[in-house]
Design a protein around this motif. Structure first.
Motif, PDB file in Angstrom:
ATOM      1  N   HIS A 100      33.520  25.541  39.428  1.00  0.00           N
ATOM      2  CA  HIS A 100      33.486  26.813  40.169  1.00  0.00           C
ATOM      3  C   HIS A 100      33.066  27.989  39.300  1.00  0.00           C
ATOM      4  N   PRO A 101      31.861  27.975  38.758  1.00  0.00           N
ATOM      5  CA  PRO A 101      31.463  29.125  37.930  1.00  0.00           C
ATOM      6  C   PRO A 101      31.507  30.436  38.716  1.00  0.00           C
ATOM      7  N   ASP A 102      31.356  30.324  40.045  1.00  0.00           N
ATOM      8  CA  ASP A 102      31.369  31.530  40.889  1.00  0.00           C
ATOM      9  C   ASP A 102      32.782  32.100  41.070  1.00  0.00           C
ATOM     10  N   TRP A 103      33.792  31.407  40.600  1.00  0.00           N
ATOM     11  CA  TRP A 103      35.159  31.923  40.690  1.00  0.00           C
ATOM     12  C   TRP A 103      35.524  32.780  39.474  1.00  0.00           C
ATOM     13  N   VAL A 104      34.579  32.870  38.548  1.00  0.00           N
ATOM     14  CA  VAL A 104      34.889  33.502  37.264  1.00  0.00           C
ATOM     15  C   VAL A 104      34.315  34.919  37.215  1.00  0.00           C
ATOM     16  N   ILE A 105      35.091  35.854  36.658  1.00  0.00           N
ATOM     17  CA  ILE A 105      34.613  37.232  36.516  1.00  0.00           C
ATOM     18  C   ILE A 105      33.644  37.296  35.333  1.00  0.00           C
ATOM     19  N   LYS A 106      32.386  37.566  35.607  1.00  0.00           N
ATOM     20  CA  LYS A 106      31.362  37.705  34.561  1.00  0.00           C
ATOM     21  C   LYS A 106      30.128  38.327  35.185  1.00  0.00           C
ATOM     22  N   ALA A 165      33.155  43.265  34.301  1.00  0.00           N
ATOM     23  CA  ALA A 165      33.758  43.235  35.632  1.00  0.00           C
ATOM     24  C   ALA A 165      32.696  43.024  36.715  1.00  0.00           C
ATOM     25  N   TYR A 166      32.754  41.886  37.370  1.00  0.00           N
ATOM     26  CA  TYR A 166      31.807  41.579  38.446  1.00  0.00           C
ATOM     27  C   TYR A 166      32.354  40.409  39.247  1.00  0.00           C
ATOM     28  N   GLN A 205      30.751  46.064  44.529  1.00  0.00           N
ATOM     29  CA  GLN A 205      31.371  45.906  43.203  1.00  0.00           C
ATOM     30  C   GLN A 205      32.313  47.063  42.855  1.00  0.00           C
ATOM     31  N   SER A 206      32.133  48.185  43.525  1.00  0.00           N
ATOM     32  CA  SER A 206      33.023  49.324  43.252  1.00  0.00           C
ATOM     33  C   SER A 206      34.457  49.030  43.688  1.00  0.00           C
ATOM     34  N   PHE A 232      35.920  46.227  43.058  1.00  0.00           N
ATOM     35  CA  PHE A 232      36.363  45.074  42.279  1.00  0.00           C
ATOM     36  C   PHE A 232      37.790  45.198  41.735  1.00  0.00           C
ATOM     37  N   TYR A 233      38.043  46.268  40.968  1.00  0.00           N
ATOM     38  CA  TYR A 233      39.359  46.374  40.315  1.00  0.00           C
ATOM     39  C   TYR A 233      40.487  46.452  41.343  1.00  0.00           C
ATOM     40  N   ILE A 234      40.220  47.147  42.441  1.00  0.00           N
ATOM     41  CA  ILE A 234      41.250  47.291  43.487  1.00  0.00           C
ATOM     42  C   ILE A 234      41.486  45.950  44.185  1.00  0.00           C
ATOM     43  N   GLU A 235      40.395  45.263  44.508  1.00  0.00           N
ATOM     44  CA  GLU A 235      40.548  43.986  45.214  1.00  0.00           C
ATOM     45  C   GLU A 235      41.196  42.933  44.331  1.00  0.00           C
ATOM     46  N   TYR A 236      40.948  43.018  43.021  1.00  0.00           N
ATOM     47  CA  TYR A 236      41.618  42.062  42.122  1.00  0.00           C
ATOM     48  C   TYR A 236      43.134  42.207  42.266  1.00  0.00           C
ATOM     49  N   MET A 237      43.606  43.441  42.203  1.00  0.00           N
ATOM     50  CA  MET A 237      45.051  43.677  42.279  1.00  0.00           C
ATOM     51  C   MET A 237      45.602  43.309  43.646  1.00  0.00           C
TER      52      MET A 237
END
Ligand code: DGJ
Length: 730
Positions: free
Chosen positions: A422-428, A482-483, A490-491, A493-498
């Motif tokens: 699952h490379p698409d599951w990774v943040i990069k 962060a991606y 992508q804006s 991102f940080y909110i959706e991660y949490m």
């Protein structure tokens, strides 16, 4: 609670033309000692007119502004309760938006408010603000805890414009304080150097405390801080505000000393790289900003914070905790079933409740034999543990101890099957080189499939091992590059991660409501009161050198109660086992040592200390904590825990300076006792063969102990002294 007041008063005045007209609406948020008072003026500007000691006559709050003769406010919104931008405001805003039509202005006016009683002593004020020009509104929430003087404030942001609105800044709250000078006590750190305090006078302009790390967000800076008003507050004197954002991701707190010399504090999610697109009808709920004002110094503020945390916030804050033996520093990655079985026997021999299996038990194609591979592959490593975890859980039971396990489910090593599948599951970043923190990357919790994966890591462990009694949840990496390949925007991102992380934790708690979990983050890089709703305890630092821990635990203890602080005895530092164990007892005791390497006497010391700890741990966990001697100010550190009835206490005393002749030259003044009662002090946790010079038969009045003090007789031959205080009579 009858006295619980969080009321609304419409002050009626006679206008200049003699008509009776309702002018200002005063909304006081009152707790036992303090009042935060909001006012909506005739133009419906909602401002903070007072935040200080509660006044007996609420009508007098309205007189406060007139007795200050500061320079004029050109804007009428300098003390706004929630500051917009793009209209009259000239200071740092709490909220900045671009409306659907491209306009950047926001002007929020009071519409209405209501107060609801949530439970005994807990009340919720909601205030609705609307922009008169745009179909845009903000609801301010103030949850107040009467007895503890705590307020949690947050905001709900909504609109019904024709199209999306962009939120550029969306703070949880802003405060406005008046004082003759302000002093900021903030924290910085790094791995093994967490919670380093520094205090400075706040000068004009903006000071920002923030994190942009994404995960392990507190590594360099936690969101907790204190602001002293009028003069630097001491332990027992002075006015001090405690603040913290209840959020585990990027945070930002701006402290602005404005041109009128007032302090504005604006706290919320960090808007760094995160403009948020808000759809019509969607409500953006910010995290809670937690604050508490005390007029009796930092010590009282911390005890109120502890009381609040244990009663209302920390998972199972009034419950029990398990003492444990952890194998991390005993084995690192080098173990097998036999070795662990021997450690399970040692767990019992030591006398703790649980054995905690740390990192290294999983992954097969890329075995987890070091920190370079295997993270993400949560299948038991067949070479090390051919009979699986179940055998170990059973063996733990045979030894009459419980079994816990380490996971780090948010992370992945590039050298893992998970990464391959699952490379698409990774943040990069898709087009950039990967950059690693401890050879690993973070999984994209914005993606619901990843959320399911992380939940299943925990769920499968419990399904396969229903007797599993403890989880240590680690988080060793920050977010680089962060991606999210899942997110369109992508804006977010940080909110959706949490949001993803909290979804998973909530799901875990729905299914496993009480199992104790330790919040660990490559040391102490992650602790806050949002996370502690899901975790029973946190790991303050990998630095377990007891001398360092005295300082670190001292600072953490201002904000977090001892029951949440996981303290382990390890081989870090040069101090003897007694010193190391005593320091670890000032919280939730654990061990991370090779028990079989202990000398007979050291082992006997630990076994006895655990028994003693089991007898007094309730006082440490639920009692009132008093800082008696500050290690930064002298050669002795002293910390007391006194039960609610003031009849029992435990006092820890340490030598923190090894220079010639250093020791407790002066008595240590106790706190929190009944002045009229008499007490006995007995030295406990003695190293085998040692006698105490302290006469346990003597009695002292509470007054004597608090006025003159007591000498624990700390010196180079007695570097750690634990005293038990007991009431001898009234
Ligand atoms: C970092 C933690 O702080 C340690 O206690 C240990 O669990 C290691 N991670 C394991 O990799």
């Amino acid at each position: 609670m009858k006295r619980f007041l969080l009321s609304f008063i419409a002050i009626v005045t006679i206008g200049s033309l003699g008509q009776l007209r309702a002018q200002n609406i005063i909304i006081p948020v009152e707790t036992a000692e303090t009042a935060l008072v909001l006012q909506a003026d005739k133009d419906k500007n909602l401002s903070i007119i007072y935040f200080d000691k509660k006044l007996a006559n609420k009508n007098e709050y309205e007189q406060v502004a007139a007795v200050y003769k500061q320079t004029g406010d050109y804007t009428q919104v300098l003390n706004a309760a929630y500051t917009g931008s793009g209209s009259r405001n000239l200071a740092e805003p709490a909220i900045t938006v671009t409306h659907a039509d491209g306009n950047n202005s926001l002007d929020l006016r009071y519409v209405n408010h209501k107060v609801t009683r949530e439970s005994d002593g807990v009340s919720l004020l909601t205030v609705l603000l609307k922009d008169p020009v745009y179909n845009f509104e903000v609801t301010l929430f103030y949850k107040s805890y009467f007895k503890q003087d705590v307020i949690e404030q947050w905001s709900g942001i909504k609109h019904n414009e024709k199209g999306n609105v962009t939120l550029h800044k969306y703070a949880s709250a802003n405060l406005h304080l008046k004082g003759k000078g302000f002093w900021l006590n903030q924290y910085f750190g790094d791995w093994a150097k967490e919670m380093q305090a520094e205090e400075t006078k706040i000068t004009h302009g903006i000071k920002t405390l923030d994190s942009k790390l994404g995960t392990r967000a507190n590594l360099f800076q936690p969101s907790v801080f204190m602001v002293s008003l009028n003069k630097p507050a001491s332990e027992d004197e002075g006015t001090v505000l405690y603040g913290a954002l209840e959020y585990s991701g990027n945070f930002r707190t701006d402290l602005e000393l404005d041109f009128q010399d007032n302090l504005r504090i604006i706290s919320g999610i960090n808007n760094y790289a995160s403009p948020y697109t808000l759809k019509a009808g969607e409500e953006f709920i910010t995290p809670m900003f937690l604050y508490l004002l005390s007029h009796k110094g930092k010590g009282e503020a911390s005890r109120k914070m502890h009381d609040w945390a244990r009663n209302y916030k920390v998972l199972d804050g009034k419950g029990q905790r398990l003492t444990l033996l952890n194998n991390w520093e005993a084995t690192y990655f080098d173990f097998n079933e036999d070795k662990l079985k021997a450690l399970l026997k040692d767990t019992r021999k030591l006398g703790v409740d649980l054995f905690l299996l740390d990192d290294g038990w999983f992954a097969n194609k890329y075995p987890r034999n070091g920190d370079v591979a295997g993270l993400g592959d949560w299948q038991v490593n067949k070479t090390k543990l051919p009979n699986g975890i179940a055998t170990l859980v059973e063996e733990a039971q045979n030894n009459q101890v419980k079994f816990g396990i380490w996971i780090e489910p948010e992370m992945v090593n590039p050298k893992s099957e998970l990464y391959e599948k699952h490379p698409d599951w990774v943040i990069k970043q898709p087009k950039r080189e990967e950059h690693y923190f401890r050879n690993q990357l973070v999984l994209d919790l914005a993606n619901p499939k990843v959320q399911d994966f992380v939940f299943n890591v925990v769920d499968e462990l419990f399904t396969q091992n229903p007797k599993l009694a403890y989880i240590k949840w680690d988080c060793n990496a920050v977010i680089y590059n962060a991606y999210s390949s899942y997110l369109k925007n992508q804006s977010h991102f940080y909110i959706e991660y949490m949001r993803g992380l909290y979804n998973v934790l909530q799901k875990i708690r729905n299914k496993y409501p009480t199992v104790p979990m330790m919040l660990c983050s490559g040391g102490g890089g992650r602790v806050d009161y949002a996370a502690l709703q899901y975790f029973t305890e946190f790991w303050p630092s990998d630095n377990t050198d007891p001398l360092e821990r005295i300082f670190m635990q001292w600072e953490y203890s201002y904000f977090y109660p001892a029951i949440t602080s996981a303290n382990h005895v390890t081989d870090w530092g040069k101090q003897p086992i007694k010193y190391r164990t005593d320091v670890a007892m000032m919280g939730k005791l654990g061990f991370d040592i090779v028990v079989s390497h202990l000398s007979e006497k050291d082992l006997a010391y630990c076994q006895n200390a655990i028994k003693e700890y089991n007898g007094f741990k309730d006082i440490i966990w639920q009692g009132n904590q008093y800082r008696l001697a500050n290690p930064k100010e002298g050669s002795v550190a002293s910390m007391a825990y006194i039960n609610e009835a003031k009849s029992k206490g435990i006092i820890f005393n340490y030598l923190v300076n090894n220079r010639y002749g250093e020791g407790s030259v002066y008595p240590v003044k106790l706190k929190g006792l009944d002045a009229k009662a008499s007490y006995r002090l007995k030295e406990i946790c003695l190293y085998p063969g040692n006698n105490s010079p302290i006469d346990a038969g003597k009695t002292y009045s509470g007054e004597f102990l608090m006025t003159v003090g007591f000498n624990p007789q700390v010196n180079s031959g007695r570097t750690s002294v634990v005293l038990q205080l007991e009431k001898a009579g009234n």
